[in-house]
Design a protein around this motif. Structure first.
Motif, PDB file in Angstrom:
ATOM      1  N   ASP A 169       0.824  -1.209   0.000  1.00  0.00           N
ATOM      2  CA  ASP A 169       0.000   0.000   0.000  1.00  0.00           C
ATOM      3  C   ASP A 169       0.861   1.263   0.000  1.00  0.00           C
ATOM      4  O   ASP A 169       0.646   2.174  -0.803  1.00  0.00           O
ATOM      5  N   SER A 170       1.831   1.318   0.908  1.00  0.00           N
ATOM      6  CA  SER A 170       2.688   2.504   0.999  1.00  0.00           C
ATOM      7  C   SER A 170       3.910   2.409   0.089  1.00  0.00           C
ATOM      8  O   SER A 170       4.655   3.375  -0.051  1.00  0.00           O
ATOM      9  N   LYS A 171       4.105   1.213  -0.506  1.00  0.00           N
ATOM     10  CA  LYS A 171       5.282   0.962  -1.360  1.00  0.00           C
ATOM     11  C   LYS A 171       6.576   1.258  -0.598  1.00  0.00           C
ATOM     12  O   LYS A 171       7.513   1.884  -1.117  1.00  0.00           O
ATOM     13  N   TYR A 202       9.463   2.609  -3.306  1.00  0.00           N
ATOM     14  CA  TYR A 202       9.576   2.318  -4.726  1.00  0.00           C
ATOM     15  C   TYR A 202       8.310   2.786  -5.443  1.00  0.00           C
ATOM     16  O   TYR A 202       7.257   2.986  -4.838  1.00  0.00           O
ATOM     17  N   VAL A 203       8.446   2.964  -6.741  1.00  0.00           N
ATOM     18  CA  VAL A 203       7.296   3.211  -7.609  1.00  0.00           C
ATOM     19  C   VAL A 203       7.482   2.339  -8.843  1.00  0.00           C
ATOM     20  O   VAL A 203       8.543   1.740  -9.046  1.00  0.00           O
ATOM     21  N   TYR A 220      10.691  -1.561 -11.460  1.00  0.00           N
ATOM     22  CA  TYR A 220      10.713  -0.878 -10.171  1.00  0.00           C
ATOM     23  C   TYR A 220      11.644   0.320 -10.297  1.00  0.00           C
ATOM     24  O   TYR A 220      12.697   0.245 -10.938  1.00  0.00           O
ATOM     25  N   GLU A 221      11.281   1.408  -9.652  1.00  0.00           N
ATOM     26  CA  GLU A 221      12.198   2.531  -9.478  1.00  0.00           C
ATOM     27  C   GLU A 221      12.363   2.739  -7.977  1.00  0.00           C
ATOM     28  O   GLU A 221      11.405   3.085  -7.282  1.00  0.00           O
ATOM     29  N   VAL A 222      13.581   2.491  -7.488  1.00  0.00           N
ATOM     30  CA  VAL A 222      13.866   2.518  -6.051  1.00  0.00           C
ATOM     31  C   VAL A 222      14.236   3.929  -5.628  1.00  0.00           C
ATOM     32  O   VAL A 222      15.115   4.570  -6.216  1.00  0.00           O
ATOM     33  N   GLY A 223      13.569   4.422  -4.600  1.00  0.00           N
ATOM     34  CA  GLY A 223      13.822   5.768  -4.110  1.00  0.00           C
ATOM     35  C   GLY A 223      15.023   5.839  -3.191  1.00  0.00           C
ATOM     36  O   GLY A 223      15.693   4.821  -2.924  1.00  0.00           O
ATOM     37  N   ILE A 263      20.995  -2.479  -6.255  1.00  0.00           N
ATOM     38  CA  ILE A 263      19.600  -2.916  -6.389  1.00  0.00           C
ATOM     39  C   ILE A 263      18.857  -1.940  -7.290  1.00  0.00           C
ATOM     40  O   ILE A 263      18.092  -2.333  -8.184  1.00  0.00           O
ATOM     41  N   ARG A 264      19.086  -0.662  -7.062  1.00  0.00           N
ATOM     42  CA  ARG A 264      18.427   0.374  -7.858  1.00  0.00           C
ATOM     43  C   ARG A 264      18.810   0.249  -9.341  1.00  0.00           C
ATOM     44  O   ARG A 264      17.958   0.353 -10.235  1.00  0.00           O
TER      45      ARG A 264
END
Length: 241
Positions: free
Chosen positions: A99-101, A146-147, A158-161, A225-226
């Protein structure tokens, strides 16, 4: 010749992508699967893959770190820190909130490192230099969000913040200072008098140094990972996300 080199480079990239793609996608709650996949990922990437912006993780050299444990009055200046052990780190906890990613990742690692070290004594305006060798068992903790992002080929990734890293020391570390540094500190009566005023100074400083090293290496680990998330499709990582 250029064509041959280009074909060889292309074949190399295809092999790398194939190796990374061979990782088994997991349920986000399946720690056993995640552990196996993580080890495959580390085996394939810990030496670095510059073409994909995946950086060398093990061994990794940190140019410099300045560590000032709270309330001690000493700064430790570390240079040319060579760190090993992160290619064998093991997942101890993984939580993913759909839900919150938000992701919380913890791994345990037997870490060793050596470096040049200068001990700067604030109150006494003195410093002593030598070598440091250290071994420790620690748990690193990364938290990030992530988004999902779709590339120009229609593939979802995935795009890791940005991440927040922390560390906990597990057990007693082994610290070895070079004999010349030990002798200089032991011979300094003012330093010994200051040291006696601070209970727990040894354990506090060791934990601060080790955890600063672990957190710094974690920056590279999460960066990799990103970077891999930009290469591989979303489906390569999880079955249920």
């Amino acid at each position: 010749m250029f064509l041959i080199k280009s074909l060889c480079f292309f074949a190399f990239l295809q092999t790398v992508i194939s190796d990374l793609s061979s990782m088994e996608p997991c349920l986000a709650t399946d720690i056993d699967c995640l552990s196996k996949t993580t080890q495959t990922f580390l085996d394939n990437t810990s030496g670095g893959i510059p073409q994909f912006d995946i950086r060398t993780l093990d061994p990794i050299t940190i140019p410099h770190l300045d560590v000032t444990p709270e309330g001690v009055g000493v700064t430790f200046h570390l240079k040319n820190i060579v760190v090993q052990g992160f290619k064998d780190q093991k997942i101890s906890s993984f939580k993913l909130d759909k839900d919150s990613k938000a992701v919380s990742l913890k791994t345990k690692v037997n870490v060793t490192f050596n470096s040049d070290i200068t001990v700067e004594l604030h109150k006494l305006s003195k410093s002593y230099s030598g070598k440091l060798d250290a071994q420790a068992y620690a748990e690193g903790h990364a938290q990030y969000t992530y988004v999902f992002k779709t590339d120009d080929k229609g593939v979802e990734h995935y795009e890791v913040g940005p991440e927040t890293n922390s560390c906990e020391l597990l057990g007693d570390p082994k610290f070895t200072l070079s004999p010349d540094l030990v002798s200089a500190l032991e011979a300094d009566a003012e330093y010994q008098a200051e040291k006696a005023k601070h209970s727990g100074i040894v354990s506090k400083t060791r934990e601060a140094i080790i955890c600063e090293v672990v957190k710094t290496v974690y920056v590279t680990a999460i960066h990799n990972i990103r970077a891999s998330a930009r290469i591989l499709p979303k489906s390569a990582f999880f079955k249920d996300v």
